[in-house]
Each structure stands twice: as C-alpha cells, then as structure tokens.
Scaffold this motif. Structure first.
Motif, PDB file in Angstrom:
ATOM      1  N   VAL A  59       0.857  -1.187   0.000  1.00 52.27           N
ATOM      2  CA  VAL A  59       0.000   0.000   0.000  1.00 52.27           C
ATOM      3  C   VAL A  59       0.892   1.237   0.000  1.00 52.27           C
ATOM      4  O   VAL A  59       1.698   1.437   0.903  1.00 52.27           O
ATOM      5  N   VAL A  60       0.740   2.055  -1.051  1.00 50.10           N
ATOM      6  CA  VAL A  60       1.516   3.279  -1.219  1.00 50.10           C
ATOM      7  C   VAL A  60       0.522   4.438  -1.262  1.00 50.10           C
ATOM      8  O   VAL A  60      -0.342   4.475  -2.139  1.00 50.10           O
ATOM      9  N   ALA A 112       0.524   7.451  -2.321  1.00 54.48           N
ATOM     10  CA  ALA A 112       0.411   8.193  -3.585  1.00 54.48           C
ATOM     11  C   ALA A 112      -0.493   7.476  -4.586  1.00 54.48           C
ATOM     12  O   ALA A 112      -1.122   8.113  -5.428  1.00 54.48           O
ATOM     13  N   ARG A 113      -0.583   6.170  -4.486  1.00 58.61           N
ATOM     14  CA  ARG A 113      -1.439   5.392  -5.402  1.00 58.61           C
ATOM     15  C   ARG A 113      -2.888   5.324  -4.926  1.00 58.61           C
ATOM     16  O   ARG A 113      -3.730   4.727  -5.581  1.00 58.61           O
ATOM     17  N   LEU A 114      -3.156   5.906  -3.766  1.00 60.24           N
ATOM     18  CA  LEU A 114      -4.505   5.869  -3.202  1.00 60.24           C
ATOM     19  C   LEU A 114      -5.270   7.166  -3.432  1.00 60.24           C
ATOM     20  O   LEU A 114      -6.422   7.278  -3.024  1.00 60.24           O
ATOM     21  N   SER A 150      -8.803   9.632  -8.318  1.00 58.82           N
ATOM     22  CA  SER A 150      -8.578  10.057  -9.693  1.00 58.82           C
ATOM     23  C   SER A 150      -9.700   9.489 -10.536  1.00 58.82           C
ATOM     24  O   SER A 150     -10.627   8.869 -10.013  1.00 58.82           O
ATOM     25  N   HIS A 157      -9.584   6.958 -12.174  1.00 57.70           N
ATOM     26  CA  HIS A 157      -9.535   5.492 -12.111  1.00 57.70           C
ATOM     27  C   HIS A 157      -9.670   4.965 -10.680  1.00 57.70           C
ATOM     28  O   HIS A 157      -9.474   3.777 -10.441  1.00 57.70           O
ATOM     29  N   ALA A 158      -9.974   5.834  -9.742  1.00 59.77           N
ATOM     30  CA  ALA A 158     -10.100   5.411  -8.346  1.00 59.77           C
ATOM     31  C   ALA A 158     -11.367   4.584  -8.167  1.00 59.77           C
ATOM     32  O   ALA A 158     -12.387   4.825  -8.799  1.00 59.77           O
ATOM     33  N   HIS A 211      -9.564   1.782  -3.533  1.00 57.08           N
ATOM     34  CA  HIS A 211      -8.626   2.852  -3.210  1.00 57.08           C
ATOM     35  C   HIS A 211      -9.091   3.624  -1.969  1.00 57.08           C
ATOM     36  O   HIS A 211      -8.289   3.939  -1.084  1.00 57.08           O
TER      37      HIS A 211
END
Length: 181
Positions: free
Chosen positions: A129-130, A132-134, A137, A139-140, A144
């Motif tokens: 789990v990062v 910044a990727r959560l 957006s 595509h969320a 997320h």
C-alpha cells in the motif's frame, strides 16, 4: 429491501437456498452496523455457509467481514483472524480484488483496535500500500478509498496523522465534488 429480497428468495428457492444467503449477508452487515448483534449473528449462523455458493462479491464481503467483526466484538481474535484467513483464501482463489482489500482493511482495523498499530502498519507495507497510489482520480475505486482510510487510521494511531491529512483532504474534496454524503 433486504427483508423483501429474503422473502422472495424463500418463495423462489426455499428456506435453505444460496439465493436466500445473498440478501441475508447484506442484512447481517446492516444489523451489525445498527448494533443489532444478535440479529447479525443469527443471519450469519443460518445463511453464512450458503453465501459462498452464489452471488456477488458484495455479499461475500458482507458475510466474511461481519462474521469476523462479530468474533472480534466477542473478544475472540483467533476466530476473527480465521474468518479473514478464509476470506483471503477465497479472494485469492477467485481473484476478487475488492474482497482482498476489505480483508486487509479489516485486519488493519482490528489490529489498531487491539492496540497493535505497528502490526497494522506492517500489514499495509507487506501488501504494498503506497499512499500516492490511493489518491482519488478518474480510475479510483472503492478499493482505493478503503485502503486510504486504512492508511489514515494507521497514521493516526502511530503519531503520523499529518502524513495522512493530504490524502484524506483529497478524498473529501473528491466526494464533495460529486455530492456524496
């Protein structure tokens, strides 16, 4: 609505059908959220085993997570973990990413509530789990959002709330701009 769906399931397929388990698991989840724990327990006991036979990932999530939460509320961490282990196996077997995320988020929630925020932090790290990727957006997904909340929960418990603040503010703005309540 769930009670009407249960009535129809009984009419269509009988009292011990997989179809009955679908709305039953969602109703058990709702009963748990309303603190109607005896009702939630009974629905899980009566229909939980059948819920794995037919349905959508949503009823699997509701069944596994609610059953684990009930065990955790009963101070039976082993049983709570065992249910989440079963759910994780199911998620891997059928590649159900949302179920996988719910299992992780629930493990984190339970570890934090048990006072073991470091283990919760380790679980998130091991799952890759990062933050910044959560960020929300185009595509969320709900996955997320769920993991962002788990991350923020751990940050709050480990004295790093400031690290989660931008992430939570972005989710708040994302939801608000879509008129979500």
């Amino acid at each position: 609505t769930y009670e009407r769906a249960r009535d129809w399931a009984v009419r269509l397929h009988g009292e011990k059908s997989a179809l009955l388990a679908m709305p039953s698991m969602l109703l058990a989840e709702l009963a748990y959220e309303r603190n109607e724990l005896a009702t939630a327990r009974q629905l899980i006991a009566d229909n939980g085993a059948m819920s794995h036979e037919l349905g959508f990932v949503d009823n699997l999530i509701a069944g596994f997570v609610t059953q684990s939460r009930l065990a955790f509320a009963d101070h039976d961490a082993r049983a709570a973990d065992a249910v989440l282990d079963d759910a994780a196996h199911f998620a891997e077997r059928y590649d159900f990413d949302r179920l996988r995320a719910h299992v992780l988020a629930e493990r984190v929630r339970q570890r934090v509530l048990a006072g073991d925020a470091r283990e919760a932090q380790r679980l998130l790290g091991a799952a890759g789990v990062v933050p910044a990727r959560l960020l929300p957006s185009g595509h969320a997904t709900s996955r997320h959002e769920l993991l962002a909340i788990a991350y923020a929960r751990v940050c709050g418990e480990t004295g790093q709330a400031a690290a989660a603040l931008p992430l939570m503010k972005s989710w708040y703005a994302h939801a608000r701009s879509r008129r979500c309540v």
